[in-house]
Design an enzyme around this catalytic site. Structure first.
Site, PDB file in Angstrom:
ATOM      1  N   LEU A 167       0.728  -1.189  -0.059  1.00 32.82           N
ATOM      2  CA  LEU A 167      -0.597   0.555   0.404  1.00 32.82           C
ATOM      3  C   LEU A 167       1.169   0.931   0.203  1.00 32.82           C
ATOM      4  CD1 LEU A 167      -2.612   2.033   0.540  1.00 32.82           C
ATOM      5  CD2 LEU A 167      -2.574   1.356   2.731  1.00 32.82           C
ATOM      6  N   SER A 168       1.099   2.305  -0.884  1.00 25.09           N
ATOM      7  CA  SER A 168       1.822   3.142  -0.936  1.00 25.09           C
ATOM      8  C   SER A 168       1.237   4.435   0.348  1.00 25.09           C
ATOM      9  CB  SER A 168       1.193   4.334  -3.405  1.00 25.09           C
ATOM     10  OG  SER A 168       1.460   3.119  -3.282  1.00 25.09           O
TER      11      SER A 168
END
Length: 228
Positions: free
Chosen positions: A75-76
């Protein structure tokens, strides 16, 4: 701030302890780094980011760091999500193609800012979890596909905006062709470890303008027109 509907039919889960304070810190950090679109800030302040990671990582959800989501994917960090969303310059009537559903967090941000999101994920287990997560949240303006994102959306159609959430060695030709004239694509390009975030605007039937936004780091974009 501008009021933004998250298109949720059910209330989001309550934040973990200190969650509201953590969200406030996240928003202040985003603003200090140049995120000024009030719609992006509103949406990211309202979305329960902790619901997009394992419970053991929920306490880290609002820090400015990437988080693992399984299958070697991540997840960025909030800044990256905000930067890409802001760079798209989204309008509420737009149709957006997203390559790399991942956890579904970026998908949820996009869904609140446009008419419909078309999202492609190559890993079936991640695609299923993301779809279930977004449907539980009542987000209904998303179409899902499992497949090779480098080949674009299976049915031929133009998109006003395209966002790619994995690093490509070069922009896939199929994605360039699915961008409508006047449209905008945000994509990381470069090596497997480090890339440049690129803004591509289609200026004519056979012409595209490229601008480098900043350095970035994403997992590799795997596919026929990406990495093996």
């Amino acid at each position: 701030m501008v009021a933004v509907s998250l298109k949720m039919s059910q209330p989001a889960a309550p934040p973990p302890p200190m969650g509201e304070r953590a969200r406030t810190r996240m928003l202040l950090a985003l603003q200090s780094r140049g995120i000024h679109d009030p719609r992006v800030l509103e949406v990211m302040g309202a979305l329960p980011r902790h619901d997009f990671v394992d419970e053991a990582l929920a306490g880290h959800a609002y820090g400015d760091a990437t988080l693992p989501i399984g299958e070697g994917q991540t997840l960025s960090q909030p800044y990256t999500v905000a930067r890409m969303s802001q760079a798209l310059e989204l309008g509420y009537g737009m149709h957006v193609l997203e390559i790399g559903t991942g956890s579904g967090y970026q998908t949820a941000v996009l869904a609140a800012l446009c008419r419909r999101v078309y999202t492609v994920e190559r890993i079936p287990s991640l695609a299923l979890l993301a779809r279930e997560r977004l449907e539980r949240m009542g987000i209904t303006n998303v179409r899902y596909r499992v497949g090779d994102g480098t080949l674009g959306w299976p049915e031929p159609r133009p998109f006003e905006r395209i966002i790619v959430t994995a690093g490509a060695p070069a922009t896939p030709e199929r994605l360039k062709r699915q961008l409508e004239i006047g449209g905008r694509m945000i994509i990381p390009e470069g090596g497997k470890l480090n890339q440049q975030l690129i803004c591509i605007q289609r200026t004519g039937p056979e012409s595209w303008q490229r601008d480098v936004l900043e350095a970035c780091r994403f997992v590799p974009l795997v596919g026929q027109q990406g990495w093996e």
